[in-house]
Design a protein around this motif. Sequence first.
Motif, PDB file in Angstrom:
ATOM      1  N   GLY A  11       0.815  -1.219   0.000  1.00  0.00           N
ATOM      2  CA  GLY A  11       0.000   0.000   0.000  1.00  0.00           C
ATOM      3  C   GLY A  11       0.848   1.268   0.000  1.00  0.00           C
ATOM      4  O   GLY A  11       2.062   1.216   0.169  1.00  0.00           O
ATOM      5  N   ALA A  12       0.169   2.401  -0.170  1.00  0.00           N
ATOM      6  CA  ALA A  12       0.869   3.676  -0.352  1.00  0.00           C
ATOM      7  C   ALA A  12       1.153   4.429   0.952  1.00  0.00           C
ATOM      8  O   ALA A  12       1.878   5.404   0.961  1.00  0.00           O
ATOM      9  CB  ALA A  12       0.066   4.564  -1.289  1.00  0.00           C
ATOM     10  N   GLY A  13       0.552   3.981   2.048  1.00  0.00           N
ATOM     11  CA  GLY A  13       0.759   4.691   3.314  1.00  0.00           C
ATOM     12  C   GLY A  13       2.059   4.296   3.994  1.00  0.00           C
ATOM     13  O   GLY A  13       2.639   3.253   3.695  1.00  0.00           O
ATOM     14  N   LYS A  14       2.480   5.120   4.926  1.00  0.00           N
ATOM     15  CA  LYS A  14       3.711   4.842   5.670  1.00  0.00           C
ATOM     16  C   LYS A  14       3.513   3.712   6.674  1.00  0.00           C
ATOM     17  O   LYS A  14       2.447   3.592   7.253  1.00  0.00           O
ATOM     18  CB  LYS A  14       4.126   6.109   6.434  1.00  0.00           C
ATOM     19  CG  LYS A  14       5.298   5.899   7.380  1.00  0.00           C
ATOM     20  CD  LYS A  14       5.779   7.192   7.973  1.00  0.00           C
ATOM     21  CE  LYS A  14       6.598   6.964   9.230  1.00  0.00           C
ATOM     22  NZ  LYS A  14       7.774   6.111   9.001  1.00  0.00           N
ATOM     23  N   GLY A  15       4.558   2.923   6.898  1.00  0.00           N
ATOM     24  CA  GLY A  15       4.523   1.932   7.967  1.00  0.00           C
ATOM     25  C   GLY A  15       4.784   0.502   7.551  1.00  0.00           C
ATOM     26  O   GLY A  15       4.707  -0.399   8.385  1.00  0.00           O
ATOM     27  N   LYS A  16       5.124   0.274   6.282  1.00  0.00           N
ATOM     28  CA  LYS A  16       5.312  -1.105   5.811  1.00  0.00           C
ATOM     29  C   LYS A  16       6.604  -1.722   6.353  1.00  0.00           C
ATOM     30  O   LYS A  16       6.586  -2.799   6.946  1.00  0.00           O
ATOM     31  CB  LYS A  16       5.322  -1.135   4.270  1.00  0.00           C
ATOM     32  CG  LYS A  16       4.017  -0.614   3.676  1.00  0.00           C
ATOM     33  CD  LYS A  16       4.063  -0.511   2.177  1.00  0.00           C
ATOM     34  CE  LYS A  16       4.903   0.641   1.666  1.00  0.00           C
ATOM     35  NZ  LYS A  16       4.350   1.968   2.006  1.00  0.00           N
ATOM     36  N   THR A  17       7.701  -1.021   6.142  1.00  0.00           N
ATOM     37  CA  THR A  17       8.990  -1.540   6.606  1.00  0.00           C
ATOM     38  C   THR A  17       9.043  -1.578   8.131  1.00  0.00           C
ATOM     39  O   THR A  17       9.506  -2.551   8.727  1.00  0.00           O
ATOM     40  CB  THR A  17      10.141  -0.671   6.048  1.00  0.00           C
ATOM     41  OG1 THR A  17      10.140  -0.800   4.629  1.00  0.00           O
ATOM     42  CG2 THR A  17      11.485  -1.098   6.597  1.00  0.00           C
ATOM     43  N   THR A  18       8.532  -0.521   8.753  1.00  0.00           N
ATOM     44  CA  THR A  18       8.613  -0.467  10.211  1.00  0.00           C
ATOM     45  C   THR A  18       7.671  -1.483  10.875  1.00  0.00           C
ATOM     46  O   THR A  18       7.968  -1.957  11.972  1.00  0.00           O
ATOM     47  CB  THR A  18       8.347   0.963  10.721  1.00  0.00           C
ATOM     48  OG1 THR A  18       7.193   1.482  10.055  1.00  0.00           O
ATOM     49  CG2 THR A  18       9.544   1.855  10.443  1.00  0.00           C
ATOM     50  N   ALA A  19       6.590  -1.857  10.213  1.00  0.00           N
ATOM     51  CA  ALA A  19       5.732  -2.924  10.758  1.00  0.00           C
ATOM     52  C   ALA A  19       6.499  -4.236  10.759  1.00  0.00           C
ATOM     53  O   ALA A  19       6.448  -5.000  11.735  1.00  0.00           O
ATOM     54  CB  ALA A  19       4.450  -3.066   9.932  1.00  0.00           C
ATOM     55  N   ASP A 117      12.589  -6.943   2.645  1.00  0.00           N
ATOM     56  CA  ASP A 117      12.128  -5.558   2.629  1.00  0.00           C
ATOM     57  C   ASP A 117      12.224  -4.954   1.230  1.00  0.00           C
ATOM     58  O   ASP A 117      13.284  -5.005   0.603  1.00  0.00           O
ATOM     59  CB  ASP A 117      12.970  -4.741   3.625  1.00  0.00           C
ATOM     60  CG  ASP A 117      12.445  -3.335   3.801  1.00  0.00           C
ATOM     61  OD1 ASP A 117      11.212  -3.161   3.855  1.00  0.00           O
ATOM     62  OD2 ASP A 117      13.265  -2.403   3.888  1.00  0.00           O
ATOM     63  N   GLU A 118      11.124  -4.388   0.764  1.00  0.00           N
ATOM     64  CA  GLU A 118      11.015  -3.765  -0.570  1.00  0.00           C
ATOM     65  C   GLU A 118      11.147  -4.764  -1.715  1.00  0.00           C
ATOM     66  O   GLU A 118      11.411  -4.375  -2.855  1.00  0.00           O
ATOM     67  CB  GLU A 118      12.022  -2.626  -0.791  1.00  0.00           C
ATOM     68  CG  GLU A 118      12.083  -1.553   0.263  1.00  0.00           C
ATOM     69  CD  GLU A 118      10.757  -0.868   0.579  1.00  0.00           C
ATOM     70  OE1 GLU A 118       9.797  -0.995  -0.204  1.00  0.00           O
ATOM     71  OE2 GLU A 118      10.694  -0.222   1.620  1.00  0.00           O
ATOM     72  N   ILE A 119      10.939  -6.041  -1.438  1.00  0.00           N
ATOM     73  CA  ILE A 119      11.028  -7.004  -2.543  1.00  0.00           C
ATOM     74  C   ILE A 119       9.903  -6.772  -3.554  1.00  0.00           C
ATOM     75  O   ILE A 119      10.077  -6.996  -4.751  1.00  0.00           O
ATOM     76  CB  ILE A 119      11.069  -8.463  -2.051  1.00  0.00           C
ATOM     77  CG1 ILE A 119      11.489  -9.377  -3.218  1.00  0.00           C
ATOM     78  CG2 ILE A 119       9.748  -8.882  -1.418  1.00  0.00           C
ATOM     79  CD1 ILE A 119      11.818 -10.788  -2.846  1.00  0.00           C
ATOM     80  N   ILE A 184      11.870   8.719  12.747  1.00  0.00           N
ATOM     81  CA  ILE A 184      10.561   8.431  12.154  1.00  0.00           C
ATOM     82  C   ILE A 184      10.740   7.801  10.776  1.00  0.00           C
ATOM     83  O   ILE A 184      10.151   6.768  10.463  1.00  0.00           O
ATOM     84  CB  ILE A 184       9.708   9.723  12.010  1.00  0.00           C
ATOM     85  CG1 ILE A 184       9.546  10.431  13.351  1.00  0.00           C
ATOM     86  CG2 ILE A 184       8.357   9.421  11.356  1.00  0.00           C
ATOM     87  CD1 ILE A 184       8.686   9.689  14.364  1.00  0.00           C
ATOM     88  N   GLU A 185      11.583   8.442   9.973  1.00  0.00           N
ATOM     89  CA  GLU A 185      11.830   7.937   8.611  1.00  0.00           C
ATOM     90  C   GLU A 185      13.161   7.207   8.478  1.00  0.00           C
ATOM     91  O   GLU A 185      13.338   6.423   7.560  1.00  0.00           O
ATOM     92  CB  GLU A 185      11.795   9.096   7.607  1.00  0.00           C
ATOM     93  CG  GLU A 185      10.451   9.254   6.903  1.00  0.00           C
ATOM     94  CD  GLU A 185       9.496  10.142   7.669  1.00  0.00           C
ATOM     95  OE1 GLU A 185       9.991  11.048   8.377  1.00  0.00           O
ATOM     96  OE2 GLU A 185       8.276   9.919   7.590  1.00  0.00           O
ATOM     97  N   TYR A 186      14.097   7.520   9.337  1.00  0.00           N
ATOM     98  CA  TYR A 186      15.415   6.872   9.232  1.00  0.00           C
ATOM     99  C   TYR A 186      16.081   6.784  10.583  1.00  0.00           C
ATOM    100  O   TYR A 186      15.516   7.246  11.577  1.00  0.00           O
ATOM    101  CB  TYR A 186      16.307   7.615   8.215  1.00  0.00           C
ATOM    102  CG  TYR A 186      16.649   9.041   8.581  1.00  0.00           C
ATOM    103  CD1 TYR A 186      17.896   9.360   9.110  1.00  0.00           C
ATOM    104  CD2 TYR A 186      15.712  10.087   8.413  1.00  0.00           C
ATOM    105  CE1 TYR A 186      18.219  10.677   9.431  1.00  0.00           C
ATOM    106  CE2 TYR A 186      16.044  11.374   8.721  1.00  0.00           C
ATOM    107  CZ  TYR A 186      17.286  11.671   9.242  1.00  0.00           C
ATOM    108  OH  TYR A 186      17.586  12.967   9.554  1.00  0.00           O
TER     109      TYR A 186
END
Length: 186
Positions: A11-19, A117-119, A184-186
């Motif tokens: 999805g386009a929202g933030k939180g994929k990698t951090t989840a 991650d990001e595959i 937050i981002e890095y």
Amino acid sequence: MQRGLMLITTGAGKGKTTAAMGMALRAVGNGMNVLMLQFLKGSWHYGELDAAKAFTGVGDGDGGSGLGRFEIRQLGRGFVKVGNAETDPADVRMVREGWEEARREILSDKWEMVVLDEINYAISYGFITAVEVAETLKARPERLHVILTGRNASPVLVEMADTVTEMKEVKHAYQKGIQAALGIEY
Ligand code: ATP
Ligand code: MG
């Protein structure tokens, strides 16, 4: 022993990698050995790389400390210029090599959880096919949990996964011109 699950955060929202990182931390705390492989490398210094390194020698997975091993590995230099007409063949080669490394680790039986991650990004740009990823995941050790992150998850993989979450963007600070924030981002 519990059967390993396949999860996707997309999805386009933030939180994929951090989840995925949150689950990794949770698993490590339960004595599980976790490997996170990052297919896409940003230009920032990511705090989580140092945080994971702090587990070296502490979380050895032998049950002594009660913590598992936690390793985050960046694959190659990542690919930055995709979408652009002149995708560098060196990027293609490095993503392919990264995938071969991921395959070896997935099949190695050394880990209880592997995060790719990001595959999804590497797949949607055609560096790797969803079918080859699906074949590898089908052949994985029975106990292994796998988490795939990134926008535009392939329908083939969504179909195959046990749990799929789509992050929906409601709003993002970036739209107000707020730059990426430390922690937050890095
Ligand atoms: P995070 O790593 O924070 O969990 P993510 O994995 O969901 O984010 P990616 O698509 O991998 O997001 O994007 C990586 C970077 O872009 C992150 O630093 C994130 O904060 C930022 N980002 C994510 N979603 C958005 C968005 N909708 N608008 C602007 N920036 C975003
Ligand atoms: Mg991400």
